[in-house]
Design a protein around this motif. Structure first.
Motif, PDB file in Angstrom:
ATOM      1  N   UNK A   1       0.892  -1.089  -0.051  1.00  0.00           N
ATOM      2  CA  UNK A   1       0.059  -0.138  -0.147  1.00  0.00           C
ATOM      3  C   UNK A   1       0.779   1.409   0.086  1.00  0.00           C
ATOM      4  N   UNK A   2       0.490   2.294  -0.770  1.00  0.00           N
ATOM      5  CA  UNK A   2       1.233   3.390  -0.935  1.00  0.00           C
ATOM      6  C   UNK A   2       0.485   4.535  -0.738  1.00  0.00           C
ATOM      7  N   UNK A   3       0.732   5.799  -0.239  1.00  0.00           N
ATOM      8  CA  UNK A   3       0.112   7.060  -0.154  1.00  0.00           C
ATOM      9  C   UNK A   3       1.016   8.094  -0.710  1.00  0.00           C
ATOM     10  N   UNK A   4       0.538   8.877  -1.620  1.00  0.00           N
ATOM     11  CA  UNK A   4       1.262  10.004  -2.075  1.00  0.00           C
ATOM     12  C   UNK A   4       0.631  11.200  -1.949  1.00  0.00           C
TER      13      UNK A   4
ATOM     14  N   UNK B   1      -3.495   6.940  -3.667  1.00  0.00           N
ATOM     15  CA  UNK B   1      -3.311   5.605  -3.045  1.00  0.00           C
ATOM     16  C   UNK B   1      -3.470   4.520  -3.985  1.00  0.00           C
ATOM     17  N   UNK B   2      -2.279   4.229  -4.674  1.00  0.00           N
ATOM     18  CA  UNK B   2      -2.402   2.911  -5.289  1.00  0.00           C
ATOM     19  C   UNK B   2      -1.826   1.810  -4.256  1.00  0.00           C
ATOM     20  N   UNK B   3      -2.131   0.482  -5.055  1.00  0.00           N
ATOM     21  CA  UNK B   3      -1.657  -0.763  -4.125  1.00  0.00           C
ATOM     22  C   UNK B   3      -1.848  -2.199  -4.906  1.00  0.00           C
ATOM     23  N   UNK B   4      -1.322  -3.182  -4.059  1.00  0.00           N
ATOM     24  CA  UNK B   4      -1.528  -4.378  -4.604  1.00  0.00           C
ATOM     25  C   UNK B   4      -1.998  -5.353  -3.639  1.00  0.00           C
ATOM     26  N   UNK B   5      -2.896  -6.260  -3.931  1.00  0.00           N
ATOM     27  CA  UNK B   5      -3.403  -7.296  -2.775  1.00  0.00           C
ATOM     28  C   UNK B   5      -3.506  -8.684  -3.432  1.00  0.00           C
ATOM     29  N   UNK B   6      -2.429  -9.413  -2.925  1.00  0.00           N
ATOM     30  CA  UNK B   6      -2.327 -10.861  -3.510  1.00  0.00           C
ATOM     31  C   UNK B   6      -2.992 -11.780  -2.345  1.00  0.00           C
ATOM     32  N   UNK B   7      -3.854 -12.506  -2.542  1.00  0.00           N
ATOM     33  CA  UNK B   7      -4.445 -13.654  -1.840  1.00  0.00           C
ATOM     34  C   UNK B   7      -4.147 -15.079  -2.218  1.00  0.00           C
TER      35      UNK B   7
ATOM     36  N   UNK C   1      -5.228  -5.416  -7.949  1.00  0.00           N
ATOM     37  CA  UNK C   1      -4.686  -4.117  -7.891  1.00  0.00           C
ATOM     38  C   UNK C   1      -5.636  -2.993  -7.717  1.00  0.00           C
ATOM     39  N   UNK C   2      -5.381  -1.905  -7.121  1.00  0.00           N
ATOM     40  CA  UNK C   2      -6.404  -0.840  -6.870  1.00  0.00           C
ATOM     41  C   UNK C   2      -5.637   0.347  -6.828  1.00  0.00           C
ATOM     42  N   UNK C   3      -6.586   1.732  -7.063  1.00  0.00           N
ATOM     43  CA  UNK C   3      -6.160   2.998  -6.899  1.00  0.00           C
ATOM     44  C   UNK C   3      -7.301   3.825  -6.634  1.00  0.00           C
ATOM     45  N   UNK C   4      -7.146   4.732  -5.671  1.00  0.00           N
ATOM     46  CA  UNK C   4      -8.108   5.598  -5.227  1.00  0.00           C
ATOM     47  C   UNK C   4      -7.384   7.084  -5.091  1.00  0.00           C
TER      48      UNK C   4
END
Length: 336
Positions: free
Chosen positions: A231-234, A242-248, A295-298
């Motif tokens: 998780x990133x926050x810029x 706030x982009x990020x990766x979520x692997x399950x 993958x997500x982005x907000x």
């Protein structure tokens, strides 16, 4: 211990610690949580409309966040005891930049109900039992970088002993037992830059779900879950990205040991024994795996001091026992 949110099924609500999914958050009846609250910073509960960093659920979200690393100058703790359980909490420093905390508890309702003076008066002896443990290690590499490891587990068992079975079902004698147990390890690496932050999270869970009724029926499911999150926050001003990766990944095994069910006319009877008494058993075993990278982005727009707009997008891929893709746009508005 399951949660029902707005009428949705319990498994449709995500229960997580730092974004790592766990089977449940409460012991029997929801009286006590499985984690000592002195180890937590906060609990975020959303009955719906949660951020794009979370997915794969259609109900609500309950995410527990661990207390951030703080410099400890001395060891402290306490011992607690009540009518349900006895437990302890202990926390203190190991050197200048490392802190350790430990907690555990064990119930004794089963021992109380098992006393002869009480058990003789009950046609059905119901004996719930639970225990849990937590071990947390925090290490500060610098003022901007810190690491946390959190190892915890929970075990809930319920046994009902039927002494006097009904006359229509004389073989219904023995124990009706169920057990839910899991152990989870969560690792978090946090870094804070000038105008950005990074959280890397690793999670691993091993869980067991058992249910049985004497020699008639037995169900056993073993479950392993592995999580990798980045998780990133810029930005820190009126706009945050706030982009990020979520692997399950979730490999599982299920075993069912039960008599075969046959139908005769309009009434279902167990085959092979007559009078509904089963004499044969079947063992059914199934294994599989569920894999879902996402993958997500907000973006967080603080348009005014009292108005926040959060548009986002999430892409989930589903592989293994079930396949497919889900692209979910989201929009949240918050006004104070």
């Amino acid at each position: 211990g399951f949660l029902v949110v707005r009428g949705s099924a319990p498994l449709d609500t995500l229960i997580a610690v730092e974004g790592v999914r766990i089977p449940l958050i409460y012991h029997f009846g929801g009286v006590y949580s499985i984690i000592n609250t002195d180890l937590l910073d906060s609990i975020d509960f959303y009955p719906g409309g949660f951020a794009a960093r979370f997915g794969r659920q259609t109900g609500g979200l309950l995410n527990a966040r661990l207390a951030l690393p703080k410099k400890q100058h001395h060891w402290h703790g306490y011992l607690e005891s009540n009518v349900y359980h006895t437990g302890f909490f202990l926390q203190g420093p190991v050197g200048e930049i490392t802190t350790i905390a430990a907690a555990a508890r064990r119930s004794y309702i089963d021992a109380f109900l098992g006393l002869d003076i009480i058990a003789r008066q009950l046609p059905l002896t119901l004996a719930p039992r639970y225990w849990d443990y937590q071990l947390k290690l925090d290490h500060r590499f610098s003022d901007r970088t810190a690491m946390s490891w959190f190892w915890f587990g929970s075990d809930d068992a319920l046994t009902a002993v039927l002494k006097n079975p009904p006359s229509a079902f004389p073989q219904a004698r023995g124990e009706l037992a169920s057990r839910t147990s899991f152990h989870t390890l969560v690792g978090i690496l946090r870094h804070t830059g000038d105008d950005w932050t990074s959280n890397t999270t690793l999670g691993a869970t091993y869980g067991v779900l058992d249910a049985s009724f004497g020699d008639l029926f037995r169900f056993e499911g073993t479950n392993r879950e592995y999580t990798l999150r980045q998780d990133f926050t810029f930005g820190k001003g009126p706009l945050q990205l706030r982009p990020g990766l979520d692997i399950f990944c979730n490999p599982f095994t299920v075993e069912i040991y039960a008599p075969p069910l046959q139908t005769t006319g309009e009434r279902g009877t167990f085959g092979g024994g007559g009078a509904g008494v089963p004499t044969r058993r079947m063992l059914v075993r199934q294994s599989g795996a569920f894999i879902s990278p996402a993958a997500y982005f907000d973006a967080v727009f603080n348009l005014r001091p009292d108005l926040e707009v959060v548009p986002g997008m999430r892409l989930d891929l589903f592989r293994g026992e079930s396949g497919g893709e889900a692209l979910t746009p989201r929009l949240n508005l918050r006004w104070n």
